[in-house]
Write a protein that holds these residues in place. Structure first.
Motif, PDB file in Angstrom:
ATOM      1  N   VAL A  44       0.835  -1.206   0.000  1.00 41.27           N
ATOM      2  CA  VAL A  44       0.000   0.000   0.000  1.00 41.27           C
ATOM      3  C   VAL A  44       0.873   1.260   0.000  1.00 41.27           C
ATOM      4  O   VAL A  44       0.619   2.211  -0.748  1.00 41.27           O
ATOM      5  CB  VAL A  44      -0.942   0.003   1.217  1.00 41.27           C
ATOM      6  N   TYR A  48       0.908   4.207  -2.921  1.00 41.62           N
ATOM      7  CA  TYR A  48       0.683   5.629  -2.663  1.00 41.62           C
ATOM      8  C   TYR A  48       1.864   6.474  -3.152  1.00 41.62           C
ATOM      9  O   TYR A  48       1.674   7.599  -3.630  1.00 41.62           O
ATOM     10  CB  TYR A  48       0.446   5.865  -1.178  1.00 41.62           C
ATOM     11  N   THR A 106      -0.095   1.062   7.719  1.00 41.68           N
ATOM     12  CA  THR A 106      -1.418   1.466   7.238  1.00 41.68           C
ATOM     13  C   THR A 106      -1.852   2.775   7.896  1.00 41.68           C
ATOM     14  O   THR A 106      -2.395   3.671   7.235  1.00 41.68           O
ATOM     15  CB  THR A 106      -2.446   0.372   7.532  1.00 41.68           C
ATOM     16  N   GLY A 203       0.977  -3.705  -5.568  1.00 38.82           N
ATOM     17  CA  GLY A 203       0.196  -2.492  -5.351  1.00 38.82           C
ATOM     18  C   GLY A 203      -0.176  -1.802  -6.645  1.00 38.82           C
ATOM     19  O   GLY A 203      -1.302  -1.329  -6.813  1.00 38.82           O
ATOM     20  N   ALA A 207      -4.235  -1.575  -7.413  1.00 36.39           N
ATOM     21  CA  ALA A 207      -4.815  -0.247  -7.196  1.00 36.39           C
ATOM     22  C   ALA A 207      -5.760   0.204  -8.305  1.00 36.39           C
ATOM     23  O   ALA A 207      -6.785   0.830  -8.012  1.00 36.39           O
ATOM     24  CB  ALA A 207      -3.699   0.781  -6.990  1.00 36.39           C
ATOM     25  N   LEU A 212      -7.737   3.331  -4.589  1.00 35.14           N
ATOM     26  CA  LEU A 212      -6.569   3.362  -3.722  1.00 35.14           C
ATOM     27  C   LEU A 212      -6.964   3.853  -2.335  1.00 35.14           C
ATOM     28  O   LEU A 212      -7.347   5.000  -2.142  1.00 35.14           O
ATOM     29  CB  LEU A 212      -5.504   4.281  -4.332  1.00 35.14           C
TER      30      LEU A 212
END
Length: 293
Positions: A44, A48, A106, A203, A207, A212
């Protein structure tokens, strides 16, 4: 028949996402001997990073490549300054630490970028091609192709390179490996870095299918762990095949088995785990561990 083909290809695409995380888990296990539950959070974070760079005008391919490099460094730093204190201790303690690390990563991602849904651009065209009457998305085919390449490279790494053999030697017996002149600490950092890079690929693949969000990898992580158990912790090819099985059977069961449907299809991988562990506890492609006493 067209519906069946579409379900199979979509299942392979979904299974490929599970496979990317599963390969990262296998890579950490083969290089350190432990199971990393934080892999989802690291994926994750990488997604990002790539998304943030695209918002700054960086081309998508370049943004993903940079996120892979950043993820490698991130994984190496985590191993060096956090996990090394637990890797050779009680395995249960190390597992709990990775679960806590998943929650921490997270939370940090949510703190920086909030819980708002973000749209991640697709790596592949949003088009479809016709195969035996079924409309198959190019994204599904591209996702499967990426995982096939990654699986082949990882298998070649472990079997045909000195680095792969060194990673396996350090995981099996770090003391003997150090006596042989292998830089144990450096190998552990490389193992975690490579696994984090695989998480970055996962990811980038998941995504665009999902929006996302900081928790987007929680579900795929569960399926990835199921694929690891089914395929065998020692076999990259095995976990990919198991992930594909989960994705395809889950799709087929949801459509063709009325009492399962879309609500209960999550039970499919756990039924497979139950059956496989009874028949072959080491997994479909795993090696049986023999211990001398």
């Amino acid at each position: 028949m067209d519906t069946f083909i579409q379900l199979v290809v979509d299942g392979l695409s979904t299974g490929s996402i599970y496979a990317a995380l599963a390969l990262a888990i296998v890579l950490v296990n083969q290089s350190t001997g432990m199971v990393n539950f934080a892999q989802g959070g690291m994926a994750v974070f990488s997604a990002y990073i790539a998304w943030w760079m695209t918002t700054m005008g960086v081309p998508l391919i370049l943004a993903i490549l940079i996120s892979i490099i950043v993820s490698f460094l991130f994984g190496a730093v985590i191993e060096r300054y956090l996990m090394r204190r637990f890797e050779r201790g009680d395995p249960d303690t190390a597992v709990v630490v990775t679960i806590g690390l998943l929650t921490l990563i997270t939370g940090v991602v949510a703190w920086i970028w909030t819980y708002n849904n973000q749209l991640f651009p697709s790596l592949f065209p949003l088009e479809t091609v016709e195969v035996f009457g079924a409309a198959i998305s190019v994204r599904s085919l591209g996702t499967v192709a990426v995982i096939v390449v990654v699986m082949a490279l990882l298998q070649a790494l472990f079997i045909g390179t000195k680095l792969g053999l060194a990673l396996r030697a350090v995981a099996v017996n770090p003391y003997s490996a150090s006596l042989s002149g292998l830089p144990v600490g450096r190998m552990l950092m490389v193992g975690w870095g490579l696994a984090a890079s695989l998480g970055a690929i996962a990811g980038a693949l998941v995504a665009p299918d999902l929006t996302l969000t900081p928790g987007m990898m929680d579900g795929p992580l569960v399926y990835a762990l199921a694929a690891v158990i089914l395929g065998g912790m020692s076999s990259p090819i095995g976990v990919v095949v198991a992930a594909w099985m989960i994705g395809v059977l889950e799709n087929l069961a949801a459509v063709y088995v009325p009492f399962i449907g879309h609500d209960l299809k999550i039970a499919v991988p756990f039924i497979l785990i139950f059956v496989v562990l009874i028949v072959r506890p080491q997994g479909l492609f795993g090696r049986k561990v023999v211990v001398r006493v």
